[in-house]
Every structure is written in structure tokens, then in C-alpha cells.
Design a protein around this motif. Structure first.
Motif, PDB file in Angstrom:
ATOM      1  N   GLY A 150       0.819  -1.203   0.000  1.00 56.74           N
ATOM      2  CA  GLY A 150       0.000   0.000   0.000  1.00 56.74           C
ATOM      3  C   GLY A 150       0.855   1.256   0.000  1.00 56.74           C
ATOM      4  N   HIS A 151       0.189   2.397   0.114  1.00 60.34           N
ATOM      5  CA  HIS A 151       0.897   3.671   0.108  1.00 60.34           C
ATOM      6  C   HIS A 151       1.690   3.910   1.385  1.00 60.34           C
ATOM      7  N   ASP A 152       1.542   3.021   2.368  1.00 60.82           N
ATOM      8  CA  ASP A 152       2.316   3.156   3.599  1.00 60.82           C
ATOM      9  C   ASP A 152       3.707   2.564   3.475  1.00 60.82           C
ATOM     10  N   TYR A 173      -7.118  -3.905  -0.562  1.00 65.45           N
ATOM     11  CA  TYR A 173      -5.755  -4.072  -0.055  1.00 65.45           C
ATOM     12  C   TYR A 173      -5.050  -2.716  -0.055  1.00 65.45           C
ATOM     13  N   GLY A 174      -4.271  -2.503   0.973  1.00 65.19           N
ATOM     14  CA  GLY A 174      -3.560  -1.239   1.127  1.00 65.19           C
ATOM     15  C   GLY A 174      -2.666  -1.291   2.356  1.00 65.19           C
ATOM     16  N   GLU A 211      -3.558  -2.034  -5.384  1.00 64.10           N
ATOM     17  CA  GLU A 211      -3.817  -2.149  -6.822  1.00 64.10           C
ATOM     18  C   GLU A 211      -3.177  -0.992  -7.582  1.00 64.10           C
ATOM     19  N   GLU A 212      -3.250   0.203  -7.028  1.00 61.78           N
ATOM     20  CA  GLU A 212      -2.621   1.350  -7.688  1.00 61.78           C
ATOM     21  C   GLU A 212      -1.113   1.147  -7.818  1.00 61.78           C
ATOM     22  N   SER A 221     -11.167  -1.673  -9.973  1.00 62.93           N
ATOM     23  CA  SER A 221      -9.889  -2.385  -9.853  1.00 62.93           C
ATOM     24  C   SER A 221      -9.108  -2.345 -11.162  1.00 62.93           C
ATOM     25  N   LEU A 222      -9.794  -2.575 -12.266  1.00 62.36           N
ATOM     26  CA  LEU A 222      -9.121  -2.525 -13.565  1.00 62.36           C
ATOM     27  C   LEU A 222      -8.562  -1.134 -13.829  1.00 62.36           C
TER      28      LEU A 222
END
Length: 345
Positions: free
Chosen positions: A41-43, A70-71, A78-79, A127-128
Motif C-alpha cells: 500500500g501507500h504506507d 488491499y492497502g 492495486e494502484e 480495480s481494472l
């Protein structure tokens, strides 16, 4: 922003990895798959995740497993995966199996969780978009929804395939009876399920009494998550709860689970692993894969070194009957199955 670092995968990436057929399908999955539940994730630093994903593919891990939430924060795994995919893995899309899921809370309001057609198909579109993909290989119903007709949930999975947004569908944490019911619906629709994703470990053996038999009978694969019991089946907790561990971070592993009884089990299992020449984590993964009905075991990783150590489990997958009997003395259910409510429905 990722640094420009040209990536060329290892030429021998398919030599060491073992691949197993998912049920009676045409799909082979690596015995070890990489899950992005934590650490992507971004963390976490993007370059760390990038290094792990690159090394995973070099080791023959072709399956990357995600979910919408999820993150943290939700959607960020996903990003980040999408960013890394575009930078490094896009040329190898046809060598990869990428999965995502929808079922748990994702956005506010009545349409942001569970199993409605509106939620599932909206979530897949999101998500896509986050991953920058035209399709995923597997789209899962992340949990059984007791308030939505199963025909609606399974119908949404079928639609995802017919719309070209998923190649296969799966279910996660469904009970054996609901798995059979879902399979019957999907087969009638013409989209038989590829795989089931349940939690399973030496401290959480709920799939053994009937789910594995059901999956074998129906020809469905099984990819187990949390085979290390969220880190309990490692050397982290041999002396209790260390500072900085997941059990101290108010996450999905409660410190209440690290009891004197559970630590005693972990120590006993660790001694068996040492006699086998493996770490406890490696033995736990090998044990989860001992049943041929288990297609793959999902592992997480916070570093390349941890990933490599986990893949090292494949160097020793055999067990003697005596070893299995010794393991059974300590490998007993420990009330750690956070997903039990879904699988009891």
C-alpha cells in the motif's frame, strides 16, 4: 514515481518453480504465489514493492493476488501494482496470472460491500482502472453474502467473464455446501469456478474435514491464504510478542492470539522444522502444500530476502509419516480464523 530501471526477467525463471494444476482446469499456478494484502500500500516505499515483484517473477512466481481493499489505504495496493506493472511487467502480461476480489467494505454507502451485482461489477471496473488492466485472470467473490441470493452473486461473476473483464472466477472463504451450490449455479451459466481461496495453516485447519473433498469432487483448485498464520508460524513469536511485529500494530493479528498455549505450539513446531533443516516458515509452507489438492500457497513479503526464504520451502516438500505425526501434536486449531463467519454460512 519509479526510477527508470530497465527490467529483464531471469532466463531461468521457470526452472526452479513447481507448477500445479488448478483442479481439472487448464491453468497451472506456481506452488508459491505472491499476495499483496500487506506491504504494497501507500504506507510502504514503492521501490520496495517493485523489488519484491521483480524478484518474485525471477523466481518463477507468475501469480499475483490482490483485492479491491488491499492497502492501506483501500485500493492503494492495486494502484501501486499497476504502476509497477506498467514500468516492468507489461511486456510479460501473457505470462502472468493477476487476480483481484470484491466482497469486503470498499466505499461508503449500501453498495460498497458484500455480494450484490452492482457492487461486484462496479468494484471490478474500479480495480481494472487502478491497475491499468483490460482484464484480470481471476475475479473472486471475496466472501459469502448471506443477504444476497447466491444466483445474483454468481451471476455477476459470470457477467465479468462474458464482458471480457475476467478470464476465470473464484470464491473465497465459502463453506463446502455453499461452494457446491455456487459451483452448480456457475456451471449452469457456463462459467465453472476455477479456484477457491480459503485460509489454512497448521493453526487453522478448517478446510480438512469437508472442503478439500468437495473441491476435489468438483474439480476446483485450492489456493490457501495466511499459511503462516499472519506471521505466527515464523520465528518472530517464539519468545512472545516482539516490538514492531504485526501483533503490536492493531491490525488483523490480535496480540490476544499470542498466548502461552499458542507460543508453546509454535516452539514445538519450530523444533521439528529445525530437525528438518528448515525454518518454521518454510516447514509451514511445505506442510500446507503437502496435500495434492492444494494448488498454491499465498505468501506475503516485506522484503526480497523474506520472499526468497519463503520460496526456499520448495527445496523440502516431503514429509515422513513420523514427521507428520509429530506435527499433528502441535498443529491444532487455535481460534485464529478471522474469516470463520463467512465459511460457516
Amino acid at each position: 514515481m519509479l526510477a527508470a530501471m530497465p527490467y529483464v526477467p531471469a532466463e531461468d525463471r521457470y526452472v526452479r518453480m513447481e507448477y500445479r494444476r488448478s483442479g481439472r482446469s487448464g491453468v497451472l499456478l506456481p506452488a508459491i504465489s505472491l499476495g499483496l494484502w500487506h506491504n504494497f500500500g501507500h504506507d510502504r516505499p514503492l521501490e520496495t514493492g517493485r523489488a519484491i515483484l521483480r524478484r518474485a517473477f525471477d523466481l518463477g512466481i507468475t501469480h499475483f493476488d490482490l483485492a479491491n481493499n488491499y492497502g492501506p489505504p483501500y485500493g492503494s495496493a492495486e494502484e501501486n501494482f499497476g504502476t509497477i506493472f506498467r514500468a516492468d511487467l507489461a511486456p510479460y502480461r501473457d505470462e502472468l496470472v493477476i487476480s483481484t476480489k470484491a466482497g469486503y467494505d470498499m466505499w461508503p454507502g449500501p453498495y460498497g460491500e458484500w455480494g450484490s451485482r452492482k457492487y461486484l461489477l462496479s468494484s471490478l471496473d474500479q480495480s481494472l482502472g487502478r491497475m491499468g488492466l483490460d482484464y484480470v485472470d481471476i475475479f473472486y467473490s471475496h466472501r459469502f453474502d448471506p443477504q444476497t441470493p447466491l444466483e445474483e452473486t454468481m451471476g455477476a461473476l459470470d457477467s465479468a467473464v462474458r464482458q471480457g473483464k475476467a478470464l476465470y472466477v473464484g470464491i473465497s472463504s465459502y463453506s463446502a455446501p455453499k461452494t457446491a451450490e455456487a459451483t452448480a449455479i456457475l456451471r449452469e451459466l457456463g462459467t465453472p469456478p476455477l479456484i477457491h481461496q480459503p485460509s489454512y495453516s497448521m493453526l487453522n485447519r478448517w478446510i480438512e474435514p469437508d472442503l478439500l473433498d468437495t473441491l476435489e469432487e468438483l474439480g476446483i483448485g485450492c489456493i490457501v491464504f495466511s499459511p503462516l498464520a499472519q506471521g505466527m508460524l515464523t520465528d518472530k513469536y517464539l519468545e512472545g510478542i516482539p516490538a514492531g511485529s504485526r501483533a503490536t500494530q492493531h491490525s488483523t493479528l490480535s496480540p490476544d492470539l499470542i498466548t502461552e498455549e499458542s507460543v508453546g505450539k509454535i516452539r514445538g513446531l519450530n523444533e521439528i522444522a529445525a530437525r528438518r533443516g528448515q525454518s518454521l516458515a518454510q516447514m509451514a509452507l511445505a506442510w500446507a502444500l503437502r496435500d495434492p489438492r492444494v494448488t498454491s500457497a499465498l505468501v506475503g513479503a516485506s522484503s526480497v530476502e523474506q520472499l526468497e526464504a519463503n520460496v526456499g520451502a520448495l527445496d523440502r516438500l516431503d514429509f515422513t509419516e513420523d514427521e507428520l505425526a509429530q506435527i499433528d501434536r502441535f498443529a491444532t486449531d487455535s481460534d485464529i480464523n478471522l474469516w470463520a463467519a463467512s465459511s460457516r454460512e
